[in-house]
Scaffold this motif. Structure first.
Motif, short mmCIF file in Angstrom:
data_model
loop_
_atom_site.label_atom_id
_atom_site.label_comp_id
_atom_site.label_asym_id
_atom_site.label_seq_id
_atom_site.Cartn_x
_atom_site.Cartn_y
_atom_site.Cartn_z
N ASP A 1 0.94 -1.29 -0.04
CA ASP A 1 -0.09 0.02 -0.28
C ASP A 1 0.93 1.27 0.02
OD1 ASP A 1 -1.84 2.01 0.47
OD2 ASP A 1 -2.35 1.40 2.25
N GLY A 2 1.21 1.76 -1.08
CA GLY A 2 2.36 2.94 -1.15
C GLY A 2 3.59 2.51 -0.90
N ALA A 3 4.15 3.09 0.09
CA ALA A 3 5.52 2.87 0.59
C ALA A 3 5.32 1.32 1.49
CB ALA A 3 6.25 3.57 1.25
N ARG A 4 4.10 1.19 2.11
CA ARG A 4 4.00 0.44 3.36
C ARG A 4 3.63 -1.11 2.78
NH1 ARG A 4 -1.00 0.74 7.62
NH2 ARG A 4 -0.21 -0.68 9.20
N MET A 5 4.27 -1.88 3.37
CA MET A 5 4.16 -3.39 2.98
C MET A 5 4.04 -4.30 4.28
SD MET A 5 8.28 -3.90 1.87
CE MET A 5 8.15 -2.43 1.00
N ARG A 6 3.16 -5.26 4.43
CA ARG A 6 2.85 -6.21 5.41
C ARG A 6 2.94 -7.52 4.81
NH1 ARG A 6 -1.71 -2.81 4.87
NH2 ARG A 6 -1.76 -1.35 6.63
N ALA A 7 3.58 -8.18 5.63
CA ALA A 7 4.08 -9.70 5.35
C ALA A 7 3.58 -10.92 6.00
CB ALA A 7 5.83 -9.75 5.35
N TYR A 8 2.80 -11.79 5.42
CA TYR A 8 2.00 -12.69 6.42
C TYR A 8 2.60 -14.21 6.09
CZ TYR A 8 -1.41 -9.04 6.87
OH TYR A 8 -2.13 -7.86 6.81
N VAL A 9 2.61 -15.06 6.90
CA VAL A 9 2.70 -16.47 6.86
C VAL A 9 1.62 -17.05 7.38
CG1 VAL A 9 4.11 -18.41 7.33
CG2 VAL A 9 5.33 -16.14 6.91
#
Length: 678
Positions: A185-193
């Motif tokens: 989301d724009g510069a933001r990143m969320r990483a999931y497992v």
């Protein structure tokens, strides 16, 4: 069973959005997706274009094209993609399987990932710019989830540069798949497992880019998907449409390739092992095609097995040796050239074959003069008593501007200089790199070879051969600044040492470690800028990355328009002072790029060969033609429209008698009044 149930639920309810791309890899048959080259090594793709080496990849690309890293199969009835190479086999590169568009942004990428070893990483790449510049989310080391940015430049030789964005403890094993997902989301990143948020970060160095999977150890991948909201998908589509409209406008403004001639080369064809020059004395260039047989090991002792002289209408003038199509491809230079070495106004063929340095009559192929090659110097790798030869270059050491002296080198360590009677004048030992570059000083040539400069009498002026640890793939000396009073400089594409610029005393003025840099060209690719530009492409470990520098060694642009098989040849296509660079003849990954690295000329999808290419003026109108060939046929393209104007750009190029797969192709400014109109 509980873990598997939660995993299914997590994947069944990803963030809502529209598909940008989705694949379960069922499109691929079981087995390797590329065919190992066999007797030759991966270097065949330095200047030969091989579209897929096996199974067509469709919407995907093997970003590290010299590795046969990817295979397909089925596990419990479900297709998978597997990276099967160990760390030793992958040659310090991280295999990447890539898809998408450079305009992708604001998306979610996910896949099921099953590491098959724990001593490395496997995961996703996103916002991919080049195979040295991308974001990574991966499982690594058996106990860690990692979010990082791979940086495009190195601060030290062969030391990867990363910007770490976050790590989290996450023990995992090799018995099951893990659901990896990254939301942008724009510069933001969320990483999931497995649906659980494990890392968050913000970084805007690369705002958009392609996506794919990556693995430094054997690993399997299933159910790859890229999604975005409807509004983001619409924005991406608008950007893609605007870019494509601009490309279409640029392509329509340029002449399109029109087929001029074509002919067959049955049994005697070859890859990029061809010389051009007038052999029969009619004033029209001919082709001299060499087949070769690798000897001993790798590509250091190739022997020329067959030479065929043929006109551009396909008429065979003469042939030496027995042709065999098995001997067509190579991963190195071979020692043969076309040149009027004796100054009688007719070209000869000069070559090393069967340990003999020979001069042949250009019209007949008959031997005019020969000597035995010198004794091979003591070396760790010395299979023969006599030197077998690697490449030949002609020099002016005596004050004769027609360059009647010749230099013969071996692969990387030694060279010998002869006069045109084949008397040995002097010899040198140095980290020679691939091919020398002569520079006239006071009527005689000094010779740049490797990272050193030699005087006409055999004295070494300076050397950085022990300072720099990887060989020079291409070198040149010249004043590229546009200021006629400025001092010339030496430029080099130094393999893993990257781009280098020296002053004429040997001081390193600039070094930019862009990766394994090679196939350089100099030309007027940006008419809006002062001076000339230097363009090059990477190969080993990070193939296909094209970098444009200004005359002072500043990076102007970097993209990855092609993954392998580009000799990066300057093209005077328009005749108006704007030069392009030929990537390859392929209808999708090939074409010509401008100084903004835009693909502005494309070849027609007419079944032409695209294995190898060269560029030279064949019709006499001062603009370049494009010669495309494979082991069976040759097609030649010219422009679909005549030149308009009274003055035409006629750049000064490396002479055809100093041809090499590794030379720096130099195109210096020059103009002439129009003489011929088609």
């Amino acid at each position: 069973m509980w873990t598997r149930f939660v995993f299914i639920l997590a994947l069944a309810s990803p963030a809502s959005g529209a598909d940008l791309f989705r694949d379960d890899f069922s499109r691929y048959p079981p087995g390797l997706l590329s065919s190992p080259v066999g007797q030759l090594n991966g270097a065949i793709q330095e200047y030969h274009y091989l579209a897929h080496r096996g199974v067509p990849l469709g919407p995907w690309a093997n970003a590290i094209g010299h590795l046969d890293a990817w295979a397909a199969g089925d596990e419990d009835g479900k297709p998978y993609l597997e990276q099967h190479l160990s760390a030793d086999a992958r040659q310090f590169a991280f295999p990447i399987f890539l898809t998408g568009d450079s305009e992708w942004s604001g998306y979610t990428v996910e896949a099921r990932v099953k590491p098959l070893a724990l001593d490395g990483m496997a995961g996703l790449v996103f916002r991919y710019h080049t195979n040295r510049h991308y974001y990574l989310f991966a499982l690594t080391g058996g106990d860690t989830a990692r979010l990082a940015l791979h940086l495009p430049l190195e601060s030290a030789l062969r030391v990867r540069q990363w910007k770490e964005l976050g790590i989290a403890r996450f023990p995992y094993d090799t018995r099951r798949y893990y659901g990896l997902r990254v939301e942008n989301d724009g510069a933001r990143m969320r990483a999931y497992v497995d649906g659980n948020l494990v890392l968050e970060a913000a970084d805007n160095e690369i705002p958009k880019g392609k996506a794919g999977v990556i693995a430094g150890v054997p690993a399997r991948f299933q159910d790859f998907a890229v999604t975005a909201s409807d509004s983001v998908k619409a924005q991406i589509a608008e950007r893609v449409a605007a870019r494509d409209a601009e490309l279409n406008r640029l392509r329509k403004s340029n002449p399109a390739p029109r087929l001029w001639k074509k002919f067959e080369t049955p049994n005697f064809g070859a890859g990029r092992n061809v010389r051009f020059g007038d052999l029969d004395g009619d004033g029209i260039p001919d082709m001299l095609i060499a087949q070769n047989i690798p000897r001993v090991h790798d590509d250091a002792f190739d022997a020329i097995s067959c030479l065929t002289a043929v006109t551009l209408d396909g008429k065979v003038l003469w042939q030496i040796g027995r042709p065999d199509p098995r001997n067509g491809l190579l991963t190195n230079d071979t020692p043969f050239q076309i040149h009027d070495i004796d100054g009688d106004g007719r070209n000869e063929v000069v070559l090393v074959r069967d340990f003999k340095l020979q001069i042949l009559d250009g019209a007949t192929g008959k031997v005019k003069r020969w000597i035995w090659m010198p004794q091979a110097p003591a070396a760790k790798d010395r299979p023969y008593e006599l030197v077998s030869g690697d490449s030949i270059a002609f020099l002016n050491l005596s004050g004769d501007k027609n360059r009647h002296e010749l230099l013969v080198k071996d692969r990387y360590q030694h060279f010998w200089v002869f006069n045109n009677r084949l008397d040995l004048l002097w010899q040198g030992e140095e980290q020679t790199g691939h091919y020398p570059y002569p520079m006239e000083v006071n009527g005689r040539d000094q010779v740049a070879i490797g990272y050193s400069l030699w005087a006409h009498d055999g004295k070494r002026i300076w050397s950085q051969g022990t300072t720099l640890k990887d060989h020079a793939d291409g070198v040149m000396i010249g004043n590229l600044s546009g200021d006629p009073k400025a001092q010339a400089r030496m430029y080099a594409s130094g393999s893993d040492e990257g781009f280098l610029m020296f002053d004429l005393d040997g001081k390193i003025l600039k070094q930019v470690r862009v990766g394994h840099n090679q196939s350089p060209a100099v030309g007027k690719f940006r008419p809006d800028l002062a001076g000339l530009q230097y363009i090059s492409v990477n190969f080993w470990k990070n193939p296909g990355i094209v970098t444009l520098f200004d005359w002072n060694g500043n990076m102007l642009a970097q993209e990855e328009p092609i993954h392998t098989g580009s000799p990066m040849l300057p093209v005077n296509w328009r005749g108006d002072g704007q030069e392009f660079v030929l990537l390859s003849g392929n209808v999708k990954e090939g074409g010509m790029i401008d100084g903004n690295l835009r693909r502005v000329v494309m070849f027609p999808d007419d079944g032409h060969p695209d294995l190898a290419a060269n560029v030279l003026d064949l019709t006499g109108d001062q603009r370049d033609e494009i010669v495309l060939w494979d082991q069976e046929r040759v097609w030649i393209y010219t422009q679909d429209r005549p030149f308009q104007g009274d003055r035409i750009y006629t750049p000064l190029r490396n002479p055809d008698y100093n041809e090499s797969n590794y030379r720096t192709n130099v195109s210096l400014p020059n103009w002439e009044a129009v003489k011929i109109r088609r």
